[in-house]
Design a protein around this motif. Sequence first.
Motif, short mmCIF file in Angstrom:
data_model
loop_
_atom_site.label_atom_id
_atom_site.label_comp_id
_atom_site.label_asym_id
_atom_site.label_seq_id
_atom_site.Cartn_x
_atom_site.Cartn_y
_atom_site.Cartn_z
N MET A 141 -17.84 27.69 20.84
CA MET A 141 -16.75 27.05 19.80
C MET A 141 -16.00 27.92 18.86
N GLU A 142 -16.72 29.01 18.73
CA GLU A 142 -15.74 30.05 18.01
C GLU A 142 -14.54 30.59 18.49
N TYR A 143 -14.95 30.83 19.89
CA TYR A 143 -13.94 31.39 20.90
C TYR A 143 -12.87 30.23 20.96
N SER A 144 -13.24 29.10 21.32
CA SER A 144 -12.19 28.29 21.88
C SER A 144 -11.23 27.51 20.50
N GLY A 145 -11.92 27.63 19.21
CA GLY A 145 -11.32 27.07 18.27
C GLY A 145 -11.56 25.69 17.80
N SER A 146 -10.94 25.35 16.80
CA SER A 146 -10.83 23.81 16.33
C SER A 146 -10.21 22.86 17.13
N GLY A 147 -10.90 21.87 17.50
CA GLY A 147 -10.16 20.87 18.45
C GLY A 147 -10.09 21.11 19.78
N ALA A 148 -11.21 21.92 20.22
CA ALA A 148 -11.10 22.09 21.74
C ALA A 148 -12.17 21.05 22.34
N THR A 149 -11.72 20.92 23.36
CA THR A 149 -12.45 19.72 24.33
C THR A 149 -13.87 20.28 24.69
N ASP A 150 -14.78 19.64 24.64
CA ASP A 150 -16.34 19.80 25.06
C ASP A 150 -16.39 19.26 26.25
N CYS A 151 -16.16 20.31 27.49
CA CYS A 151 -16.38 19.91 28.96
C CYS A 151 -17.86 19.54 29.33
N GLY A 152 -18.74 19.70 28.23
CA GLY A 152 -20.00 19.59 28.63
C GLY A 152 -21.14 20.82 28.69
N ARG A 153 -22.44 20.43 28.81
CA ARG A 153 -23.37 21.41 28.94
C ARG A 153 -24.38 20.82 29.99
N LEU A 154 -24.31 21.50 30.82
CA LEU A 154 -25.02 21.11 32.09
C LEU A 154 -26.31 21.78 32.49
N ASN A 155 -27.54 21.27 32.81
CA ASN A 155 -28.47 22.03 33.31
C ASN A 155 -28.57 22.13 34.79
N VAL A 156 -29.70 22.84 35.53
CA VAL A 156 -29.80 22.82 36.91
C VAL A 156 -29.89 21.68 37.64
N GLN A 157 -30.41 20.36 37.05
CA GLN A 157 -30.53 19.27 37.47
C GLN A 157 -29.26 18.35 37.61
N ALA A 158 -28.35 18.66 36.97
CA ALA A 158 -27.00 17.85 36.86
C ALA A 158 -26.45 17.67 38.26
N SER A 159 -26.12 16.45 38.72
CA SER A 159 -25.51 16.03 39.64
C SER A 159 -24.12 16.58 40.09
N ALA A 160 -23.84 16.55 41.12
CA ALA A 160 -22.69 17.22 41.72
C ALA A 160 -21.42 16.41 41.05
#
Length: 182
Positions: free
Chosen positions: A49-68
């Motif tokens: 979040m620090e690198y991307s800055g304010s207003g950045a799109t959160d494209c998600g946080r996935l784990n190894v069980q995430a579907s294709a």
Amino acid sequence: MKNPVLAPVFLALSCLAACNKPASPAVSAGTPATPAASKSPDAVQQKLMEYSGSGATDCGRLNVQASADQSKTAADCAMQASQGKHAFYVAYDMPGMAVGVAGNSDGKLFTVQAQGSGSSPTLTAGDCPSQLRVASSGRVTCIAPGDMGSMGPGHSAGTIPPGMANPHATGTANPHASPKTK
């Protein structure tokens, strides 16, 4: 609706309300479909979040069980944001480590990696060493194929000394092959 004048106003307000819904595929480390906002940001998330800055799109946080499908949605989100020079971040949780990529509105890319768990994981972060791409795993990365992560592109183990022929080049005879007999 009995008043025909209010119908278009109601329709317009409904459309505007629908446009305010988040467009990002929020997927957390707990289960593949739990919203990321349900838990407080960890060191990886904070750095992204620090690198991307304010207003950045959160494209998600996935784990190894995430579907294709979830992986593809997150990858498409990150790739489209990066190509449009829109700030974004995406992260992946794996056993014993978390990795993420962020891009800012200038098109600059960053990578973050945390090894270990608990209150003090080892955090490594910095500029991306290569272009943004989708790896064969379906995860977004900016580590070039064959690079050894933290070793980066400067790693020279296994390089061929100047003047020496590449033994793996097409058309090169196998020095370990048995001699042919006629």
